[in-house]
Write an enzyme that holds these catalytic residues in place. Structure first.
Site, PDB file in Angstrom:
ATOM      1  N   ALA A   1       4.354  -5.284  -8.545  1.00 27.50           N
ATOM      2  CA  ALA A   1       4.785  -4.417  -7.442  1.00 27.50           C
ATOM      3  C   ALA A   1       6.116  -3.773  -7.783  1.00 27.50           C
ATOM      4  O   ALA A   1       7.051  -4.439  -8.205  1.00 27.50           O
ATOM      5  CB  ALA A   1       4.920  -5.232  -6.159  1.00 27.50           C
ATOM      6  N   ALA A   2       6.190  -2.481  -7.632  1.00 27.68           N
ATOM      7  CA  ALA A   2       7.425  -1.734  -7.896  1.00 27.68           C
ATOM      8  C   ALA A   2       7.160  -0.289  -7.539  1.00 27.68           C
ATOM      9  O   ALA A   2       6.013   0.119  -7.353  1.00 27.68           O
ATOM     10  CB  ALA A   2       7.811  -1.819  -9.374  1.00 27.68           C
TER      11      ALA A   2
ATOM     12  N   LYS B   1      14.653  -2.183 -13.815  1.00 27.98           N
ATOM     13  CA  LYS B   1      13.808  -3.108 -14.573  1.00 27.98           C
ATOM     14  C   LYS B   1      14.668  -4.052 -15.422  1.00 27.98           C
ATOM     15  O   LYS B   1      14.376  -5.242 -15.546  1.00 27.98           O
ATOM     16  CB  LYS B   1      12.837  -2.327 -15.469  1.00 27.98           C
ATOM     17  CG  LYS B   1      11.737  -1.610 -14.704  1.00 27.98           C
ATOM     18  CD  LYS B   1      10.751  -2.602 -14.110  1.00 27.98           C
ATOM     19  CE  LYS B   1       9.607  -1.906 -13.389  1.00 27.98           C
ATOM     20  NZ  LYS B   1       8.672  -2.837 -12.744  1.00 27.98           N
TER      21      LYS B   1
ATOM     22  N   VAL C   1       2.720  11.498 -16.562  1.00 25.93           N
ATOM     23  CA  VAL C   1       2.446  12.807 -17.163  1.00 25.93           C
ATOM     24  C   VAL C   1       0.953  13.115 -17.290  1.00 25.93           C
ATOM     25  O   VAL C   1       0.520  14.245 -17.034  1.00 25.93           O
ATOM     26  CB  VAL C   1       3.181  12.936 -18.527  1.00 25.93           C
ATOM     27  CG1 VAL C   1       2.719  11.907 -19.528  1.00 25.93           C
ATOM     28  CG2 VAL C   1       3.017  14.316 -19.108  1.00 25.93           C
TER      29      VAL C   1
ATOM     30  N   TYR D   1      15.449   3.817 -12.567  1.00 25.93           N
ATOM     31  CA  TYR D   1      14.228   3.009 -12.719  1.00 25.93           C
ATOM     32  C   TYR D   1      14.405   2.006 -13.870  1.00 25.93           C
ATOM     33  O   TYR D   1      14.183   0.803 -13.711  1.00 25.93           O
ATOM     34  CB  TYR D   1      13.030   3.930 -12.979  1.00 25.93           C
ATOM     35  CG  TYR D   1      11.775   3.200 -13.407  1.00 25.93           C
ATOM     36  CD1 TYR D   1      10.937   2.605 -12.474  1.00 25.93           C
ATOM     37  CD2 TYR D   1      11.420   3.118 -14.758  1.00 25.93           C
ATOM     38  CE1 TYR D   1       9.780   1.938 -12.872  1.00 25.93           C
ATOM     39  CE2 TYR D   1      10.272   2.461 -15.160  1.00 25.93           C
ATOM     40  CZ  TYR D   1       9.459   1.870 -14.217  1.00 25.93           C
ATOM     41  OH  TYR D   1       8.325   1.212 -14.631  1.00 25.93           O
TER      42      TYR D   1
ATOM     43  N   LEU E   1       0.818  -1.222   0.000  1.00 24.51           N
ATOM     44  CA  LEU E   1       0.000   0.000   0.000  1.00 24.51           C
ATOM     45  C   LEU E   1       0.853   1.274   0.000  1.00 24.51           C
ATOM     46  O   LEU E   1       0.412   2.318   0.474  1.00 24.51           O
ATOM     47  CB  LEU E   1      -0.985  -0.005   1.176  1.00 24.51           C
ATOM     48  CG  LEU E   1      -1.909  -1.236   1.248  1.00 24.51           C
ATOM     49  CD1 LEU E   1      -2.858  -1.123   2.433  1.00 24.51           C
ATOM     50  CD2 LEU E   1      -2.707  -1.400  -0.052  1.00 24.51           C
TER      51      LEU E   1
ATOM     52  N   GLY F   1      17.374  11.731 -16.568  1.00 31.79           N
ATOM     53  CA  GLY F   1      16.820  10.370 -16.555  1.00 31.79           C
ATOM     54  C   GLY F   1      15.545  10.263 -17.380  1.00 31.79           C
ATOM     55  O   GLY F   1      15.087   9.165 -17.691  1.00 31.79           O
TER      56      GLY F   1
ATOM     57  N   ILE G   1       4.791  22.351 -18.072  1.00 32.33           N
ATOM     58  CA  ILE G   1       5.194  21.134 -18.792  1.00 32.33           C
ATOM     59  C   ILE G   1       6.675  20.897 -18.535  1.00 32.33           C
ATOM     60  O   ILE G   1       7.512  21.754 -18.878  1.00 32.33           O
ATOM     61  CB  ILE G   1       4.925  21.290 -20.306  1.00 32.33           C
ATOM     62  CG1 ILE G   1       3.411  21.425 -20.546  1.00 32.33           C
ATOM     63  CG2 ILE G   1       5.511  20.123 -21.089  1.00 32.33           C
ATOM     64  CD1 ILE G   1       3.016  21.639 -21.989  1.00 32.33           C
TER      65      ILE G   1
HETATM   66  P1  NAD Z   1       1.299   1.589  -9.016  1.00 32.00           P
HETATM   67  O1  NAD Z   1       2.194   2.406  -8.152  1.00 32.00           O
HETATM   68  O2  NAD Z   1      -0.128   1.981  -9.117  1.00 32.00           O
HETATM   69  O3  NAD Z   1       1.371   0.064  -8.602  1.00 32.00           O
HETATM   70  C1  NAD Z   1       2.471  -0.532  -7.919  1.00 32.00           C
HETATM   71  C2  NAD Z   1       1.909  -1.262  -6.721  1.00 32.00           C
HETATM   72  O4  NAD Z   1       2.958  -1.974  -6.070  1.00 32.00           O
HETATM   73  C3  NAD Z   1       1.306  -0.320  -5.684  1.00 32.00           C
HETATM   74  O5  NAD Z   1       0.025  -0.810  -5.323  1.00 32.00           O
HETATM   75  C4  NAD Z   1       2.276  -0.386  -4.511  1.00 32.00           C
HETATM   76  O6  NAD Z   1       1.628  -0.144  -3.274  1.00 32.00           O
HETATM   77  C5  NAD Z   1       2.832  -1.789  -4.664  1.00 32.00           C
HETATM   78  N1  NAD Z   1       4.178  -1.992  -4.101  1.00 32.00           N
HETATM   79  C6  NAD Z   1       5.276  -1.225  -4.302  1.00 32.00           C
HETATM   80  N2  NAD Z   1       6.328  -1.749  -3.655  1.00 32.00           N
HETATM   81  C7  NAD Z   1       5.904  -2.880  -3.051  1.00 32.00           C
HETATM   82  C8  NAD Z   1       6.525  -3.856  -2.230  1.00 32.00           C
HETATM   83  N3  NAD Z   1       7.823  -3.774  -1.887  1.00 32.00           N
HETATM   84  N4  NAD Z   1       5.779  -4.883  -1.770  1.00 32.00           N
HETATM   85  C9  NAD Z   1       4.467  -4.991  -2.074  1.00 32.00           C
HETATM   86  N5  NAD Z   1       3.816  -4.087  -2.857  1.00 32.00           N
HETATM   87  C10 NAD Z   1       4.523  -3.048  -3.328  1.00 32.00           C
HETATM   88  O7  NAD Z   1       1.960   1.565 -10.476  1.00 32.00           O
HETATM   89  P2  NAD Z   1       1.410   0.965 -11.857  1.00 32.00           P
HETATM   90  O8  NAD Z   1       1.410   2.057 -12.839  1.00 32.00           O
HETATM   91  O9  NAD Z   1       0.188   0.174 -11.634  1.00 32.00           O
HETATM   92  O10 NAD Z   1       2.613   0.021 -12.265  1.00 32.00           O
HETATM   93  C11 NAD Z   1       2.529  -1.406 -12.140  1.00 32.00           C
HETATM   94  C12 NAD Z   1       3.818  -2.013 -12.663  1.00 32.00           C
HETATM   95  O11 NAD Z   1       3.944  -1.757 -14.051  1.00 32.00           O
HETATM   96  C13 NAD Z   1       5.086  -1.468 -12.016  1.00 32.00           C
HETATM   97  O12 NAD Z   1       6.010  -2.523 -11.912  1.00 32.00           O
HETATM   98  C14 NAD Z   1       5.577  -0.448 -13.017  1.00 32.00           C
HETATM   99  O13 NAD Z   1       6.965  -0.246 -12.914  1.00 32.00           O
HETATM  100  C15 NAD Z   1       5.188  -1.121 -14.323  1.00 32.00           C
HETATM  101  N6  NAD Z   1       5.016  -0.184 -15.436  1.00 32.00           N
HETATM  102  C16 NAD Z   1       4.026   0.757 -15.391  1.00 32.00           C
HETATM  103  C17 NAD Z   1       3.861   1.620 -16.459  1.00 32.00           C
HETATM  104  C18 NAD Z   1       2.787   2.679 -16.458  1.00 32.00           C
HETATM  105  O14 NAD Z   1       2.775   3.512 -17.389  1.00 32.00           O
HETATM  106  N7  NAD Z   1       1.858   2.704 -15.514  1.00 32.00           N
HETATM  107  C19 NAD Z   1       4.701   1.538 -17.590  1.00 32.00           C
HETATM  108  C20 NAD Z   1       5.709   0.571 -17.604  1.00 32.00           C
HETATM  109  C21 NAD Z   1       5.836  -0.297 -16.531  1.00 32.00           C
END
Ligand code: NAD
Length: 319
Positions: free
Chosen positions: A77-78, A148, A183, A144, A36, A275, A200
């Site tokens: 999760a990330a 990955k 963004v 980041y 969370l 970055g 922006i």
């Molecule tokens: P988000 O922040 O909404 O979701 C990440 C979730 O992981 C959150 O609910 C957070 O509470 C949980 N979390 C973080 N660290 C944790 C841990 N150590 N243990 C347990 N839970 C943990 O982000 P999102 O946009 O839904 O991204 C989901 C995944 O997709 C991520 O890995 C992100 O890097 C990847 N991603 C997202 C995008 C995008 O545009 N949204 C693009 C490329 C990759």
């Protein structure tokens, strides 16, 4: 209808919760682990049957608890904040690399063999030409993106050594309801606060591909179900790309605004922060060979996302 127990790490977040919606609708038993940090339980409120573990993958015991008895793990999760990774690299190393390592160890020790990993187009850095396919070199320019790429390599080794069957999905910018970073969210929040002016980050000429969350979830399940190889990588994007300036225009239009003064804040070669990538777009031929067709292009995805995010902001204000 599907079957079996699937785990969604980060399932209370933006993408994770949409994936949970779809997996539950297909009849899978779903377990979520989320600390969370950015996720919210209200994203899962409609699912009384989903087991939610509030736990942290940085803790190996929580990782073990999360994967016990699972048939497959979707690892989302990330910490997704690319910008923060420049100022706090240790955070991204721990949240992304250490957490993924703990998850892989938990899966190996528990005999869980299927993994779908949420990677990112940021692993490519700033390619000479766009769009790039999956064979392009990995040259991340953000911590980041590097985190990955490190996870992808670790997963590849586990697939070779320990019988893991893994799919890595390099997502472009994913947008839609429940989004809380990036963004599009940034623009909607800023314009809801001040409809006359929009800051922006960058010169506005950065190039990106956007994909709607429904298309991204469709691609995720397709890649999982239709991949036979022990390890496979797919780009996940729509088939076009737009500038950040055009993103601003879509958001402004979706919010019903006009005559917004744009204020550009470029650094380095016109990016928004060290970055930040200037130009990235992805070829998705590999995904299309599985039958994937994105329903929305970048412009429509951004417009629709802005509309739904504005609705969420207004609903919160009305409470
Ligand atoms: P988000 O922040 O909404 O979701 C990440 C979730 O992981 C959150 O609910 C957070 O509470 C949980 N979390 C973080 N660290 C944790 C841990 N150590 N243990 C347990 N839970 C943990 O982000 P999102 O946009 O839904 O991204 C989901 C995944 O997709 C991520 O890995 C992100 O890097 C990847 N991603 C997202 C995008 C995008 O545009 N949204 C693009 C490329 C990759």
């Amino acid at each position: 209808m599907g079957g079996g127990l699937v785990v969604v790490t980060g399932g209370a977040g933006f993408m994770g919760s949409h994936l949970v919606d779809r997996l539950a609708a297909e009849g899978y038993e779903v377990r979520v682990i989320d600390n969370l940090s950015s996720g919210r339980l209200e994203n899962l409120a409609r699912h009384s049957g989903v087991e939610v573990i509030v736990g942290d993958l940085k803790n190996p015991q929580d990782a073990r608890r999360a994967v016990r008895g699972a048939d497959a793990v979707f690892h989302l999760a990330a910490n997704p904040e690319v910008r923060v990774s420049t100022t706090s690299p240790d955070m991204h190393f721990n949240e992304n690399v250490v957490a993924t390592f703990n998850l892989l160890e938990a899966m190996r020790k528990s005999g869980v063999t299927q993994l779908v990993f949420a990677s990112s187009s940021s692993v490519y850095g700033e390619p000479d030409e766009i769009p790039v396919d999956e064979s392009a070199p990995l040259r991340p320019v953000s911590v980041y993106g590097a985190s990955k790429a490190a996870c992808e390599h670790m997963i590849h080794a586990y697939a070779r050594l320990y019988g893991l069957k893994a799919v890595a999905l390099r997502y472009a910018n994913v947008v839609g309801p429940r989004l809380r970073h990036g963004v599009v969210y940034d623009f909607v929040v800023k314009l809801a606060r001040n409809p006359r002016e929009l800051e922006i980050l960058g010169d506005g000429r950065q190039v990106r591909s956007f994909i709607h969350i429904d298309d991204a979830v469709e691609a995720t399940l397709l890649a999982w179900k239709k991949t036979d190889d022990a390890y496979a990588v797919y780009n996940v994007a729509s088939e076009d790309w737009i500038t950040i300036d055009e993103v601003a225009d879509q958001v402004i239009e979706a919010m019903g605004l006009a005559n917004v003064r744009k204020v550009y804040k470029p650094v380095l070669h016109g990016v928004g922060w060290p970055g930040d990538v200037k130009r990235i777009a992805l070829r998705i031929d590999r995904l299309k060979a599985l039958g994937f067709r994105p329903r929305l292009g970048s412009r429509d995805a951004v417009w629709l996302a802005a509309k739904s995010l504005l609705g969420e902001i207004n609903a919160r204000r009305a409470k």
